[in-house]
Scaffold this motif. Sequence first.
Motif, PDB file in Angstrom:
ATOM      1  N   ARG A 147       0.831  -1.200   0.000  1.00 39.72           N
ATOM      2  CA  ARG A 147       0.000   0.000   0.000  1.00 39.72           C
ATOM      3  C   ARG A 147       0.873   1.261   0.000  1.00 39.72           C
ATOM      4  O   ARG A 147       0.590   2.228  -0.689  1.00 39.72           O
ATOM      5  CB  ARG A 147      -0.950   0.006   1.187  1.00 39.72           C
ATOM      6  N   ALA A 148       1.962   1.228   0.755  1.00 41.79           N
ATOM      7  CA  ALA A 148       2.860   2.388   0.797  1.00 41.79           C
ATOM      8  C   ALA A 148       3.515   2.601  -0.563  1.00 41.79           C
ATOM      9  O   ALA A 148       3.704   3.728  -1.013  1.00 41.79           O
ATOM     10  CB  ALA A 148       3.914   2.194   1.880  1.00 41.79           C
ATOM     11  N   ARG A 149       3.843   1.501  -1.238  1.00 45.83           N
ATOM     12  CA  ARG A 149       4.426   1.626  -2.583  1.00 45.83           C
ATOM     13  C   ARG A 149       3.431   2.249  -3.553  1.00 45.83           C
ATOM     14  O   ARG A 149       3.789   3.098  -4.366  1.00 45.83           O
ATOM     15  CB  ARG A 149       4.838   0.249  -3.115  1.00 45.83           C
ATOM     16  N   ALA A 150       2.182   1.787  -3.472  1.00 46.19           N
ATOM     17  CA  ALA A 150       1.159   2.326  -4.374  1.00 46.19           C
ATOM     18  C   ALA A 150       0.972   3.822  -4.115  1.00 46.19           C
ATOM     19  O   ALA A 150       0.836   4.616  -5.046  1.00 46.19           O
ATOM     20  CB  ALA A 150      -0.160   1.573  -4.165  1.00 46.19           C
ATOM     21  N   LEU A 151       0.998   4.203  -2.852  1.00 40.67           N
ATOM     22  CA  LEU A 151       0.828   5.606  -2.492  1.00 40.67           C
ATOM     23  C   LEU A 151       1.998   6.433  -3.012  1.00 40.67           C
ATOM     24  O   LEU A 151       1.821   7.499  -3.610  1.00 40.67           O
ATOM     25  CB  LEU A 151       0.736   5.733  -0.967  1.00 40.67           C
ATOM     26  N   ARG A 152       3.219   5.909  -2.810  1.00 38.81           N
ATOM     27  CA  ARG A 152       4.403   6.642  -3.254  1.00 38.81           C
ATOM     28  C   ARG A 152       4.391   6.793  -4.774  1.00 38.81           C
ATOM     29  O   ARG A 152       4.722   7.840  -5.322  1.00 38.81           O
ATOM     30  CB  ARG A 152       5.673   5.936  -2.785  1.00 38.81           C
ATOM     31  N   GLU A 153       3.964   5.731  -5.442  1.00 33.15           N
ATOM     32  CA  GLU A 153       3.848   5.740  -6.889  1.00 33.15           C
ATOM     33  C   GLU A 153       2.942   6.889  -7.337  1.00 33.15           C
ATOM     34  O   GLU A 153       3.250   7.641  -8.251  1.00 33.15           O
ATOM     35  CB  GLU A 153       3.263   4.391  -7.333  1.00 33.15           C
ATOM     36  N   LYS A 154       1.820   7.017  -6.654  1.00 36.12           N
ATOM     37  CA  LYS A 154       0.855   8.052  -6.993  1.00 36.12           C
ATOM     38  C   LYS A 154       1.421   9.447  -6.721  1.00 36.12           C
ATOM     39  O   LYS A 154       1.198  10.376  -7.488  1.00 36.12           O
ATOM     40  CB  LYS A 154      -0.414   7.842  -6.165  1.00 36.12           C
TER      41      LYS A 154
END
Length: 318
Positions: A147-154
């Motif tokens: 989830r943190a990766r997806a957020l950082r990606e965004k």
Amino acid sequence: GLLTPPLEGQEILALLDRLTRPKDNRPIQVVLVDDDPALSELLSYQFSNAGMTPTCLPSPQTLLETLGSVQPDVVVLDRNMPRWDGFEVAMAIRQIPQYATLPLVFLTADKRPDSRLRGLALGGDDYLHKPVDGAHLATLVRARALRARALREKIVTDGLTGLLNHAAIVHEAQHQVALAHRLKWPLCFALVDLDHFKSVNDTYGHQAGDSVLTALSRLLRQRLRRSDIIGRMGGEEFAILLVDTPIDKGLEVMNSIREAFSQIKHSINGHRFTVTLSCGVSALASVGHDGDAVPSLIRLADEALYQAKAAGRNTVLM
Ligand code: GH3
Ligand code: MG
Ligand code: MG
Ligand code: MG
């Protein structure tokens, strides 16, 4: 530049690996800070079995350096360690903007309800008691990491094109300049601006304009190497970091992109038309080793871009 020691062979390989590997395939990195070596070993084994890469620290003393070098997805933090309070460590981490979204999981023998509340209030994402079920911890860590990766990606992505956004490309530029200095690699910076783009919007509509922007982003991704870094500076302006590329090669690459883009027949809402781009390229070699390399690279590329526009557009200049 001059103050940093030269890289060892292993270090260079690790850097290259990080540069060239697709970011999503990077195994989940977990940093575990605990003074209990038996527990660290056990959890480390369980994280590895779950396909993650653990790094164990017996104390928070070197945690900040480890965060920088390992770039963990999740930190699992003990509360009571000799001379250290995990809560204060968490507070220190949360004060660094770059780590505002880094998942922090407390794992502690301290079962007092007020400790739990303080841990969560200080920015802990979870508060788990020892002894912990290994499968529970591994599952939770993985979910938080993804989830943190997806957020950082965004956070770093431009919504329209999927390229890096302005802040991210500037951040990457700083990283790449440091790397280029250390590895003694040449580096080029290119600014691309669509020609007469306002009239594209005015003539064919904003939606047509958007689709030209995505067409250019697709072309850039196709034509550039995976190690090159592509971003949208804003509006109809794009930036490219050409890694390990001398200026003559950079000009050649950008010229072939300019040519290919001018050949694209855009076909949108029944309209058929072509669009051209102008490009200014700067080289790290003409900037020097001071701390302001990135602003200088941008300024030089912008000046070259201005010259390309003045020279009649559909042009690449350095
Ligand atoms: P030049 O050749 O000198 O660069 O002329 P230009 O018309 O491209 O430059 P100008 O700066 O006058 O206009 C840029 C236009 O880009 C104006 C703006 O509406 C358009 N634009 C900026 N961002 C977007 C976007 O996200 N979508 C669309 N469709 N248009 C955009
Ligand atoms: Mg302890
Ligand atoms: Mg512009
Ligand atoms: Mg323009």
